[in-house]
Design an enzyme around this catalytic site. Structure first.
Site, PDB file in Angstrom:
ATOM      1  CE  LYS A 167      -4.453  -1.499   1.345  1.00 10.35           C
ATOM      2  NZ  LYS A 167      -5.614  -1.400   2.197  1.00 10.35           N
ATOM      3  CE  LYS A 180      -5.917  -8.318  -1.975  1.00  9.31           C
ATOM      4  NZ  LYS A 180      -6.284  -7.999  -0.644  1.00  9.31           N
ATOM      5  CE  LYS A 227     -13.598  -3.472  -0.210  1.00  9.05           C
ATOM      6  NZ  LYS A 227     -13.483  -3.019   1.180  1.00  9.05           N
TER       7      LYS A 227
END
Ligand code: TYM
Length: 347
Positions: free
Chosen positions: A124, A208, A211
């Site tokens: 992130k 994966k 969102k």
């Protein structure tokens, strides 16, 4: 601080389930299969708390004007998936201050080195970690506080949360030993196994479903209508080979394996059972069958989701009541933690 104890005393309190979902945009099939569907099963057998983790959502850039509604949306998805407010506590993280308070205590128990190893932080924060918020670094400590404020023993999550759960166990264990409070916190067990623990992108079987993927075609959103779901499955990346007879033969075909896994997870059967039915058939036959199963499973959830969203006051009531119930469990735990840490209080 007192000397560490090596004594291992097992936690002997009751079993309790806790999990959280961030209000950061549309939920997708991965969230549904990796988390929500498991929550619904667990509410029948366990004392459960399911939390919209809005404090976690502010660790990355977000829109303050949207936050309230995003929180309601996740609560609506919980309810639409089948959670019942009289069986499980549904609430917003920020409405129970025990989470942030316990997070601070845990900040003083967790070690920098432990957090530096967290792969989610590395992903992130990207290359420029100097500019990442301190919150995103501390994210897994807050997650440990979420779980342990309720002395939760079991945590249903997708596979991507495995490392965070290991950290929660390390924090619980270190707290118990550092403060000579053997067995005070349980070492929470992740509930990851089973179909749907790792649903991959429809466009790249090595990533994966997420969102944050810029391509909407990579995921099935719970808000997609039936035509959109069918179109996304039709466009999903596959290969020209027919489906084989055994899962071993899918080891080098991640996209095919993912689609078989989705079918099995939704049907509640083994991957092998799907191959037993479709072996020898190509994706021209398998994709329409998969689309049917996806639509059949998600359409009722989408319908209920929209119905709940039309009743924001009803959602607010669920969240408000849940917040009170959650605080009634967490506050006494945190009060005990204050005593264990040795803080002054009026005797
Ligand atoms: P979030 O909101 O990112 O994800 C919510 C849940 O969905 C699962 N998940 C998946 N499962 C299977 N396949 C996928 N492609 C997939 N993508 C997401 C996640 O594993 C998660 O279970 N850090 C947590 C939120 C949290 C939490 C907690 C969870 C905060 N505090 C305490 C448990 C306990 C998260 O990633 O949320």
């Amino acid at each position: 601080m007192t000397a560490m104890t090596d004594e291992i005393v097992q936690y002997s309190g009751p079993e309790r389930v806790f999990s959280g979902v961030q209000p950061t945009g549309n939920l997708h099939l991965g969230n549904y299969l990796g988390a929500l569907k498991k929550f619904v099963t667990l509410q029948d057998s366990h004392d459960c708390l399911f939390c919209v983790v809005d404090l976690h959502a502010i660790t990355m850039p977000y829109d303050a004007g949207q936050m309230k509604n995003n929180t309601r949306q996740i609560a609506a998805a919980f309810l639409a998936a089948g959670l019942k407010p009289d069986r499980a506590v549904i609430f917003a993280q920020s409405s129970v201050s025990a989470h942030t308070e316990l997070c601070w205590y845990f900040n003083c128990v967790a070690r920098m080195g432990w957090l530096e190893r967290m792969t989610q932080f590395k992903d992130k924060a990207g290359k420029d970690k100097e500019r990442a918020s301190v919150g995103i670094f501390d994210y897994p400590v807050l997650q440990a506080a979420d779980i342990l404020a309720y002395k939760a023993t079991h945590v249903p999550v997708g596979e991507d949360q495995k490392q965070h759960l290991e950290l929660s166990r390390d924090i619980a264990d270190r707290f118990n030993r550092e403060f000579n409070a053997p067995g005070f916190f349980p070492l929470p067990e992740p509930l990851i196994k089973g179909p749907g623990a790792r649903i991959m992108s429809l466009k790249d079987g090595s990533k994966k479903m997420s969102k944050s993927d810029p391509s909407d075609l990579s995921r099935i959103n719970l808000t997609d209508d039936a035509d959109t779901m069918a179109r996304k499955i039709k466009k999903a990346k596959t290969d020209p080979e027919p489906l084989p007879a055994s899962m071993d033969e899918l080891s080098e075909r991640p996209e095919a394996r993912n689609l078989v896994g989705i079918y099995a997870a939704l049907k509640g059967c083994e991957d092998q059972a799907v191959l037993d039915e479709f072996s020898g058939q190509g994706f021209g036959a398998f994709k329409p069958a998969l689309a049917e199963v996806v639509i059949e499973s998600l359409a009722p959830v989408t319908k209920q989701y929209n119905e709940w969203l039309a009743e924001p006051d009803a959602i607010d009531e669920v969240l408000a009541k849940g917040g009170e119930q959650a605080a009634a469990i967490a506050n006494p735990v945190v009060a005990e933690v204050r005593d264990i840490i040795g803080f002054w209080r009026k005797g």
